[in-house]
Scaffold this motif. Structure first.
Motif, short mmCIF file in Angstrom:
data_model
loop_
_atom_site.label_atom_id
_atom_site.label_comp_id
_atom_site.label_asym_id
_atom_site.label_seq_id
_atom_site.Cartn_x
_atom_site.Cartn_y
_atom_site.Cartn_z
N ILE A 258 -22.86 7.68 41.14
CA ILE A 258 -22.41 8.83 41.94
C ILE A 258 -20.91 9.04 41.75
CG2 ILE A 258 -22.12 9.69 44.29
CD1 ILE A 258 -24.78 8.17 44.93
N LEU B 265 -19.21 12.76 42.45
CA LEU B 265 -19.96 13.27 43.60
C LEU B 265 -19.81 12.33 44.80
CD1 LEU B 265 -23.27 14.33 41.81
CD2 LEU B 265 -21.35 15.80 42.44
N GLU B 266 -20.39 12.76 45.90
CA GLU B 266 -20.49 11.95 47.11
C GLU B 266 -21.97 11.65 47.37
OE1 GLU B 266 -17.99 10.74 48.77
OE2 GLU B 266 -16.49 11.79 47.55
N SER C 68 -23.73 12.21 49.84
CA SER C 68 -24.37 13.34 50.52
C SER C 68 -24.80 14.44 49.55
CB SER C 68 -23.43 13.92 51.57
OG SER C 68 -22.21 14.33 50.98
N ASP C 69 -24.32 14.42 48.29
CA ASP C 69 -24.70 15.42 47.30
C ASP C 69 -26.08 15.16 46.72
OD1 ASP C 69 -22.25 16.87 47.42
OD2 ASP C 69 -21.30 15.34 46.16
N ALA D 104 -27.36 10.11 54.68
CA ALA D 104 -27.68 10.74 53.40
C ALA D 104 -29.05 10.31 52.89
CB ALA D 104 -26.61 10.40 52.38
N ALA E 154 -28.12 17.75 42.97
CA ALA E 154 -27.88 16.54 42.19
C ALA E 154 -28.94 15.51 42.54
CB ALA E 154 -26.49 15.98 42.47
N LYS F 244 -27.59 16.90 37.33
CA LYS F 244 -27.21 18.01 38.19
C LYS F 244 -27.76 19.33 37.64
CE LYS F 244 -22.90 18.56 39.07
NZ LYS F 244 -21.43 18.63 38.90
#
Length: 430
Positions: A303, A308-309, A311-312, A342, A410, A428
């Motif tokens: 990640i 990204l995070e 949560s994505d 998440a 994602a 993604k």
């Protein structure tokens, strides 16, 4: 010159699997919830603890000439089949014939061979060749052993043949990390483009080792399902009655390309190969580290590598082999990697319920599946999940395909291998 900030896109897909002889038929079967597992048609089958596997839907002999097959192990043949499909799907011209023969005019884009790389992995390599050649040597003498034996059995053979056919001179690689092999191949392909070594990379994985020795060995480990009376229902991730994985075979290939190169030629883009994360358990040659810390590290690193995070992430194609301990352990790792909020929102599927476990080929196939799930905004179901394990507390897609929401998406694909190899790939939407 490309850099670590380069966006890597996927422009071609190819596969031959227990569900179909190409990628479109495989994808259709996945959405339909079909099983590719079947009883084996072998002599002395009753002497084995397991009498079924997920064999190819279309045998290589149906699509390749016998003269060529004699020089290829089965895993190499199916890698070429998948690579040819992906190459054509990406819009590239067929490769020129070898050995000085003039090439016929062909439609399609071209790529400089010095900017073309290959990363095609196999966890085991030419098992059939090794064992069959041993039998020939013992029973008929060394003079009858094929001079192609070593090139056919070596684990890098598939990568070599793909590189030769398509003229890939930026580098030809074959990473071997058991069931994480071809997920690692995807990550290495991303890195080749980001590092400026290549503009285009043919990457993926292949495995074809459904053999009595494998069934006996994995059977002795008590790793395989023994549901011999109903093989199509044997692979059942997250089900209370799961009793082991199902051995499968197949190959899957993606064409990775720098976004700049793909745009310049007007290529169709399926999505973005956004990043990859790795870790090592350093614990046991077979058993995963019991806390799942290594698996969580691989997911978090993937990640982060993708920028990204947690949560994505909206979807995970889990390793989910259908083993009693492995499935729940991975879910715990997901919760540790993403956090409770998440992970509770993530759609998780286990497509090995349909394809069986392709070992070294699994990571590539499941990366392709994950990418297509994002593009089509539709997650294939986990089949055979009839009685959910009491310890399963995340959202498993089951029964029917699950729509994904609009907007940027994602997803993660997880692959874990004997030796403590943990690899997560991030895909993604474009």
């Amino acid at each position: 010159m490309t850099t670590s900030q380069t966006t890597v896109v996927v422009t071609g897909l190819g596969a031959t699997t227990p569900l179909g002889g190409d990628w479109p038929s495989t994808w259709s079967a996945l959405l339909a919830g079909k099983s590719g597992v079947r009883t084996l048609d072998w002599d002395d089958l009753d002497k084995l603890p397991v009498r079924f596997a997920a064999t190819l839907a279309v045998d290589p002999s149906e699509v390749m000439p016998k003269q060529q097959l004699r020089k290829l192990d089965r895993n190499q043949a199916i890698a070429l089949i998948a690579a040819r499909e992906a190459w054509a799907d990406a819009g590239f011209a067929p490769p020129a014939p070898k050995k000085g023969r003039p090439a016929e005019p062909a439609e399609g884009d071209t790529v400089d061979g010095d900017r073309l790389g290959v990363v095609v992995s196999s966890g085991i390599g030419g098992l059939h060749t090794a064992l069959n050649s041993h039998d020939v040597n013992r029973e008929r003498g060394w003079q009858r052993v094929s001079p192609f034996t070593v090139p056919m059995l070596m684990p890098n053979g598939a990568a070599g043949h793909v590189g030769i056919e398509f003229g890939a001179m930026a580098g030809s690689h074959a990473l071997v990390s058991a069931c994480a092999s071809s997920a690692e191949a995807v990550g290495y392909g991303i890195d080749m483009i980001r590092a400026g070594r290549a503009d285009v990379v043919i990457c993926g994985g292949t495995e074809a080792c459904i053999h009595p020795l494998q069934l006996a060995s994995f059977g002795s480990m008590r790793a395989l399902s023994t549901r011999n009376d109903e093989p199509e229902r044997a692979s059942r991730p997250y089900d209370k009655n799961r009793d082991g994985f199902v051995l499968g075979e197949g190959a899957a290939v993606m064409i990775l390309e720098s976004e700049e190169h793909a745009r310049a030629r007007g290529a169709n883009v399926y999505g973005i190969a956004a990043g990859c994360g790795y870790s090592g358990d350093a614990f046991d040659i077979v058993q995963p580290e019991p806390t799942g810390a290594g698996q969580s590290k691989a997911m978090r690193r993937a990640i982060q590598n993708a920028g990204l995070e947690p949560s994505d992430i909206v979807h995970i194609n889990a390793h989910a082999t259908s083993t009693p301990l492995g499935d729940v352990a991975e879910l715990n790792s997901i919760k540790a990697a993403l956090g409770p909020e998440a992970s509770a929102k993530v759609n998780i599927t286990g497509t090995k319920s349909m394809t069986g476990h392709l070992l070294g080929g699994a990571g590539a196939l499941e990366s392709v599946i994950t990418l297509m799930a994002l593009k089509e905004r539709l997650v294939p179901p986990t089949i055979n999940l009839e009685d959910v394990d009491d310890e399963v507390d995340l959202d498993i897609v089951r029964g029917e395909p699950r729509p994904l929401p609009p907007g940027p998406l994602a997803a993660l694909n997880n692959s874990f291998g004997f030796g403590g190899h943990n690899v997560s790939v991030v895909l993604k939407t474009a």
